[in-house]
Design a protein around this motif. Structure first.
Motif, short mmCIF file in Angstrom:
data_model
loop_
_atom_site.label_atom_id
_atom_site.label_comp_id
_atom_site.label_asym_id
_atom_site.label_seq_id
_atom_site.Cartn_x
_atom_site.Cartn_y
_atom_site.Cartn_z
N GLY A 96 -34.26 -1.95 -4.71
CA GLY A 96 -34.68 -2.03 -3.30
C GLY A 96 -35.91 -2.91 -3.19
O GLY A 96 -37.02 -2.43 -3.42
N SER A 97 -35.68 -4.21 -2.89
CA SER A 97 -36.79 -5.16 -2.71
C SER A 97 -37.71 -5.23 -3.92
O SER A 97 -38.93 -5.22 -3.77
N VAL A 98 -37.11 -5.31 -5.09
CA VAL A 98 -37.89 -5.56 -6.30
C VAL A 98 -38.07 -7.07 -6.41
O VAL A 98 -37.12 -7.83 -6.27
N HIS B 65 -22.55 1.74 -4.77
CA HIS B 65 -23.64 1.02 -4.11
C HIS B 65 -23.61 1.33 -2.61
O HIS B 65 -22.54 1.49 -2.02
N GLU C 54 -23.92 -0.43 -0.11
CA GLU C 54 -23.12 -1.36 0.70
C GLU C 54 -21.63 -1.04 0.59
O GLU C 54 -20.87 -1.31 1.52
N LEU D 292 -32.44 -2.37 -10.66
CA LEU D 292 -31.23 -3.00 -10.14
C LEU D 292 -31.72 -3.93 -9.03
O LEU D 292 -32.23 -3.46 -8.01
N VAL D 293 -31.61 -5.22 -9.29
CA VAL D 293 -32.24 -6.20 -8.39
C VAL D 293 -31.18 -7.04 -7.70
O VAL D 293 -30.29 -7.58 -8.35
N GLY D 294 -31.28 -7.14 -6.39
CA GLY D 294 -30.36 -7.97 -5.62
C GLY D 294 -30.92 -9.37 -5.43
O GLY D 294 -30.93 -10.20 -6.34
N ARG D 295 -31.45 -9.60 -4.23
CA ARG D 295 -31.82 -10.96 -3.83
C ARG D 295 -32.70 -11.70 -4.84
O ARG D 295 -32.45 -12.86 -5.16
N GLU E 48 -31.67 3.88 -5.22
CA GLU E 48 -31.83 2.76 -4.29
C GLU E 48 -31.93 3.27 -2.87
O GLU E 48 -30.90 3.40 -2.17
N ALA F 88 -35.21 0.56 1.75
CA ALA F 88 -36.01 -0.40 0.98
C ALA F 88 -35.19 -1.60 0.52
O ALA F 88 -35.72 -2.53 -0.08
N ILE F 89 -33.88 -1.59 0.80
CA ILE F 89 -33.02 -2.66 0.27
C ILE F 89 -33.07 -3.91 1.15
O ILE F 89 -33.09 -3.80 2.38
N GLY F 90 -33.11 -5.07 0.49
CA GLY F 90 -32.96 -6.35 1.20
C GLY F 90 -34.17 -6.76 2.01
O GLY F 90 -34.05 -7.54 2.96
N ASN G 73 -27.79 -7.68 -9.49
CA ASN G 73 -26.65 -7.48 -8.60
C ASN G 73 -26.59 -8.69 -7.68
O ASN G 73 -27.31 -8.75 -6.69
N LYS H 142 -24.48 -9.48 -5.68
CA LYS H 142 -23.77 -9.21 -4.41
C LYS H 142 -22.86 -10.40 -4.09
O LYS H 142 -22.19 -10.89 -4.99
P1 PGA Z 1 -32.40 -6.08 -3.08
O1 PGA Z 1 -31.04 -5.30 -3.38
O2 PGA Z 1 -33.08 -6.29 -4.41
O3 PGA Z 1 -31.96 -7.37 -2.45
O4 PGA Z 1 -33.19 -5.21 -2.16
C1 PGA Z 1 -30.98 -4.27 -4.31
C2 PGA Z 1 -29.60 -3.68 -4.31
O5 PGA Z 1 -29.04 -3.44 -3.23
O6 PGA Z 1 -29.01 -3.44 -5.38
#
Ligand code: PGA
Length: 248
Positions: A209-211, A93, A95, A229-232, A163, A167-169, A6, A8
């Motif tokens: 969430g912070s993977v 999501h 957000e 599901l990985v963000g950053r 998620e 734990a996100i971001g 993701n 974002k």
């Molecule tokens: P993150 O985001 O990996 O940056 O914590 C995950 C998400 O919000 O999908």
């Protein structure tokens, strides 16, 4: 094992976007299935309207409009996404929920995505944990809002992404612990069994969430998830490659 990136709004230049997709293409020989959800303006760079060449790499949208087209300035429709060859759409999501998306809107989006032949990745997750474990009934409600109205066939087509917002971001050390993730996966699967008595075991449950490369393997092994599901960490070539390698 599945990794959904993701991006974002982290990615804001085509050079980085292309470098990440090139890294994904180099990794298609690994056992991991990859899905990338770029910001809408970049989607067409990587999709040509045909089905993905390899099942190992496909593309998703981060959101979808409920509009079916016509006079709807600025909206990105499911028809347009399906026409580009996308396979999945992230729905609900946290957000987007924070921007005002309600459970009703999320249900409508899930139905709309399914009706257009795409697979919804439904995000659920509690804002915080309370000692009385009220967050468990909160998660049950988020699932019920979508699963109750769906037909049994459609229920079986939804991917669930757990998620927790707390734990996100952050970083791997602030993420969920593998043992706790396993408990949550068991709980979510038990709730899903109310809607799919014999099919709940076939629903893919992802964690987000912070993977990071540092924790993905332990979360996969002990957490018993079908993917992430990985963000950053999915927006930098080195850490993205690290995530894939850790699962390979
Ligand atoms: P993150 O985001 O990996 O940056 O914590 C995950 C998400 O919000 O999908």
């Amino acid at each position: 094992m599945l990794i959904v990136s993701n991006w974002k709004a982290y990615i804001a230049d085509t050079k980085t976007a292309k470098a990440l997709v090139a890294a994904a293409k180099r990794a298609t020989r690994s056992k991991v299935q990859l899905i990338i959800a770029p910001p809408a303006p970049y989607i067409g760079l990587f999709t040509d309207g045909k089905a993905p060449k390899s099942k190992k790499l496909s593309f998703a949208a981060q959101d979808v409009s409920l509009s079916t087209g016509g006079a709807a300035t600025g909206e990105v429709t499911a028809v347009a996404l399906a026409g580009l060859g996308l396979t999945h759409v992230i729905v609900g999501h946290s957000e987007r929920r924070a921007m005002g998306e309600t459970d009703d809107v999320i249900l409508a989006k899930v139905q709309h995505v399914l009706a257009n032949g795409l697979t919804p990745i439904l995000c659920i997750g509690e804002r915080q944990r309370d000692p009385e474990a009220k967050y468990l009934s909160f998660l049950r409600m988020q699932l019920a809002a979508v699963f109750t109205p769906l037909s049994p066939r459609d229920r079986g087509r939804v991917i669930v992404a757990y998620e927790p917002i707390w734990a996100i971001g952050k970083s791997a050390s602030d993420s969920i612990q593998p043992h706790d993730l396993h408990e949550m996966v068991l709980y979510i699967r038990k709730v899903l069994a109310d809607y799919l008595p014999s099919g709940a075991k076939n629903i893919s449950i992802l964690y987000g969430g912070s993977v990071e490369p540092a924790n993905i393997r332990a979360l996969a092994e002990e957490g018993q998830v079908q993917g992430f599901l990985v963000g950053r960490a999915s927006t930098d070539v080195a850490s993205y490659t690290g995530l894939i390698k850790a699962l390979s």
